[in-house]
Design a protein around this motif. Structure first.
Motif, PDB file in Angstrom:
ATOM      1  N   PRO A   1      -3.377   8.215  -1.726  1.00  0.00           N
ATOM      2  CA  PRO A   1      -3.065   7.289  -0.636  1.00  0.00           C
ATOM      3  C   PRO A   1      -1.573   6.984  -0.544  1.00  0.00           C
ATOM      4  N   TYR A   2      -0.906   6.978  -1.672  1.00  0.00           N
ATOM      5  CA  TYR A   2       0.509   6.599  -1.677  1.00  0.00           C
ATOM      6  C   TYR A   2       1.381   7.733  -1.168  1.00  0.00           C
ATOM      7  N   ALA A   3       1.078   8.937  -1.622  1.00  0.00           N
ATOM      8  CA  ALA A   3       1.818  10.081  -1.083  1.00  0.00           C
ATOM      9  C   ALA A   3       1.536  10.217   0.408  1.00  0.00           C
ATOM     10  N   ALA A   4       0.285  10.038   0.789  1.00  0.00           N
ATOM     11  CA  ALA A   4      -0.079  10.180   2.199  1.00  0.00           C
ATOM     12  C   ALA A   4       0.665   9.165   3.058  1.00  0.00           C
ATOM     13  N   ALA A   5       0.755   7.945   2.562  1.00  0.00           N
ATOM     14  CA  ALA A   5       1.456   6.911   3.334  1.00  0.00           C
ATOM     15  C   ALA A   5       2.924   7.284   3.526  1.00  0.00           C
ATOM     16  N   GLN A   6       3.539   7.738   2.446  1.00  0.00           N
ATOM     17  CA  GLN A   6       4.953   8.093   2.558  1.00  0.00           C
ATOM     18  C   GLN A   6       5.160   9.271   3.496  1.00  0.00           C
ATOM     19  N   VAL A   7       4.258  10.235   3.430  1.00  0.00           N
ATOM     20  CA  VAL A   7       4.386  11.400   4.303  1.00  0.00           C
ATOM     21  C   VAL A   7       4.164  11.007   5.758  1.00  0.00           C
ATOM     22  N   ALA A   8       3.156  10.178   5.985  1.00  0.00           N
ATOM     23  CA  ALA A   8       2.833   9.812   7.366  1.00  0.00           C
ATOM     24  C   ALA A   8       3.904   8.906   7.972  1.00  0.00           C
ATOM     25  N   LEU A   9       4.454   8.021   7.169  1.00  0.00           N
ATOM     26  CA  LEU A   9       5.451   7.080   7.707  1.00  0.00           C
ATOM     27  C   LEU A   9       6.776   7.775   7.973  1.00  0.00           C
ATOM     28  N   ARG A  10       7.130   8.712   7.134  1.00  0.00           N
ATOM     29  CA  ARG A  10       8.385   9.457   7.275  1.00  0.00           C
ATOM     30  C   ARG A  10       9.585   8.532   7.344  1.00  0.00           C
ATOM     31  N   ASP A  11       9.586   7.521   6.515  1.00  0.00           N
ATOM     32  CA  ASP A  11      10.691   6.569   6.530  1.00  0.00           C
ATOM     33  C   ASP A  11      10.734   5.868   5.179  1.00  0.00           C
ATOM     34  N   PRO A  12      11.622   6.314   4.296  1.00  0.00           N
ATOM     35  CA  PRO A  12      11.679   5.792   2.934  1.00  0.00           C
ATOM     36  C   PRO A  12      12.031   4.304   2.893  1.00  0.00           C
ATOM     37  N   SER A  13      12.617   3.785   3.959  1.00  0.00           N
ATOM     38  CA  SER A  13      13.024   2.381   3.951  1.00  0.00           C
ATOM     39  C   SER A  13      11.894   1.458   4.402  1.00  0.00           C
ATOM     40  N   HIS A  14      10.840   2.026   4.916  1.00  0.00           N
ATOM     41  CA  HIS A  14       9.684   1.222   5.323  1.00  0.00           C
ATOM     42  C   HIS A  14       9.132   0.488   4.101  1.00  0.00           C
ATOM     43  N   THR A  15       8.789  -0.775   4.288  1.00  0.00           N
ATOM     44  CA  THR A  15       8.275  -1.580   3.184  1.00  0.00           C
ATOM     45  C   THR A  15       7.139  -0.874   2.454  1.00  0.00           C
ATOM     46  N   ALA A  16       6.230  -0.298   3.214  1.00  0.00           N
ATOM     47  CA  ALA A  16       5.090   0.363   2.596  1.00  0.00           C
ATOM     48  C   ALA A  16       5.529   1.581   1.788  1.00  0.00           C
ATOM     49  N   SER A  17       6.563   2.269   2.246  1.00  0.00           N
ATOM     50  CA  SER A  17       7.065   3.422   1.498  1.00  0.00           C
ATOM     51  C   SER A  17       7.641   2.987   0.161  1.00  0.00           C
ATOM     52  N   VAL A  18       8.307   1.861   0.163  1.00  0.00           N
ATOM     53  CA  VAL A  18       8.905   1.354  -1.075  1.00  0.00           C
ATOM     54  C   VAL A  18       7.804   1.017  -2.082  1.00  0.00           C
ATOM     55  N   VAL A  19       6.765   0.368  -1.604  1.00  0.00           N
ATOM     56  CA  VAL A  19       5.636   0.048  -2.475  1.00  0.00           C
ATOM     57  C   VAL A  19       5.022   1.331  -3.029  1.00  0.00           C
ATOM     58  N   ALA A  20       4.813   2.301  -2.152  1.00  0.00           N
ATOM     59  CA  ALA A  20       4.199   3.557  -2.576  1.00  0.00           C
ATOM     60  C   ALA A  20       5.065   4.266  -3.613  1.00  0.00           C
ATOM     61  N   ALA A  21       6.364   4.246  -3.385  1.00  0.00           N
ATOM     62  CA  ALA A  21       7.271   4.915  -4.331  1.00  0.00           C
ATOM     63  C   ALA A  21       7.181   4.271  -5.709  1.00  0.00           C
ATOM     64  N   ARG A  22       7.023   2.961  -5.737  1.00  0.00           N
ATOM     65  CA  ARG A  22       6.939   2.265  -7.013  1.00  0.00           C
ATOM     66  C   ARG A  22       5.683   2.700  -7.778  1.00  0.00           C
ATOM     67  N   VAL A  23       4.580   2.822  -7.054  1.00  0.00           N
ATOM     68  CA  VAL A  23       3.344   3.240  -7.703  1.00  0.00           C
ATOM     69  C   VAL A  23       3.474   4.658  -8.252  1.00  0.00           C
ATOM     70  N   LYS A  24       4.047   5.534  -7.449  1.00  0.00           N
ATOM     71  CA  LYS A  24       4.218   6.923  -7.901  1.00  0.00           C
ATOM     72  C   LYS A  24       5.146   6.981  -9.112  1.00  0.00           C
TER      73      LYS A  24
END
Lengths: 197, 197
Positions: free
Chosen positions: A111-134
């Motif tokens: 789910p975290y990789a998918a969110a980052q791929v779908a959002l395509r924006d590393p600065s998005h709050t959700a991307s930051v959360v996902a990156a932390r989990v990964k």
DNA sequence: CCGACTGTAAACCGATCGGTTTCCTCTGTC
DNA sequence: GACAGAGGAAACCGATCGGTTTACAGTCGG
């Protein structure tokens, strides 16, 4: 009867906030970030009014749902902190859990990789959360690799992370049904890192 | 001056169709499938009128742009059909090209995997196109693995595909900057498959 | 019984998007 | 120069979406 109440007389089985977070986690996962807020609210059994006084925006809800999901996900994929067997088995445990999840219907990748791929924006709050989990996952691999005495613990950890994400992605898009592939591959890399035990 | 004309008096440097396909390939890659059609047309220098008489829908354009991109992508990542060195070098060549691409700024992972992940719908025309491209890559690995006399060519091919997608994904989301990781990992798996040459 | 509060249902608003249509200009042909 | 066709610019349309507001039903303390 008000949704979210387990039975008359008892307290709410789940708060509106939790129901929203759960519905968001599932729908964002299944449909992607494009899912309309109305759908989220309908599935959660919460009015849009309540949703917007619990969360600032749809993006904030997405980020919060990923954050909310994190403990359960890591707990289900990472072994308990002081599990019996050695580091080799502990690393392979992660890939066994992955294969298990990937085999169940409706699996669509991490789910975290998918969110980052779908959002395509590393600065998005959700991307930051996902990156932390990964990142947490990578740290786990590195710690175990070091404990196991790998020739290059950092290299092995990154290799295992690559296998994890690659296997999850390919299973998620239906390009492979794994069936031992992730475990076998991780095992081969652990062996190649000079870990015998 | 009409966009797409190289100079007055010469024929169009590129057709409206090609400009649209190129713009679509880049913008879909950078921004995801959510990019508005107006943006695609503006970047391509083509009116919406022309776009919709060249393509049935936005989804059709997305699929066509992935299809259009395929020959260039596979040519840039796969070695020429009868390149000199043996199968081992030919397999590693793919990962060298991947590392090269992943190192350039603006890299966001494999466009085909990204499309499938973002769309979350295997029946989408674009997903079908993407799956075909990914399949071609797996077939390449399998053929080379067999030529190299791998213990289990199918297993090695799937392992290399996993490493490819994992490395591309992680580089795309900024979780790793590779730097030899993909080549080293692929190499270790090739070795483990009993290929010495 | 009353008023404050909570949260749902649903109407509503402005913006955006996919797709269509209209208008007009430019081009090449006879 | 008249004319047909292609294509760009932009208005337009209906639907959808994120987010707000209104109206009302249920609940609780006094």
């Amino acid at each position: 009867m008000t949704p979210g109440k387990a039975a008359p007389g008892t307290r709410a089985a789940t708060s509106a906030r939790d129901r929203l977070l759960d519905a968001a986690a599932e729908l964002f996962y299944r449909e992607g970030p494009g899912i309309p807020t109305d759908d989220l609210c309908r599935v959660a059994g919460v009015s849009k009014r309540s949703m917007y006084q619990l969360f600032d925006s749809k993006d904030a809800l997405l980020a919060a749902s990923l954050e909310h999901l994190a403990p359960a996900v890591t707990a289900s994929v990472l072994p308990a902190p002081d599990t019996g067997p050695g580091p080799r088995a502990r690393m392979l445990y992660v890939f066994e859990r992955l294969e298990e999840a990937a085999g169940s219907p409706g699996y669509l990748g991490c789910p975290y990789a998918a969110a980052q791929v779908a959002l395509r924006d590393p600065s998005h709050t959700a991307s930051v959360v996902a990156a932390r989990v990964k990142r947490r996952m990578l740290d786990f691999f590195r710690a175990e690799a070091a404990r196991a005495g790998a020739t290059d613990p950092d290299l092995l950890a990154r290799q295992l992370a690559v296998v994890y994400d690659g296997a999850a992605t390919r299973a998620g898009i239906g390009a492979d049904d794994l069936g031992g592939l992730a475990v076998v591959t991780a095992s081969a890399l652990i062996d190649a890192a000079g870990i015998t035990e």
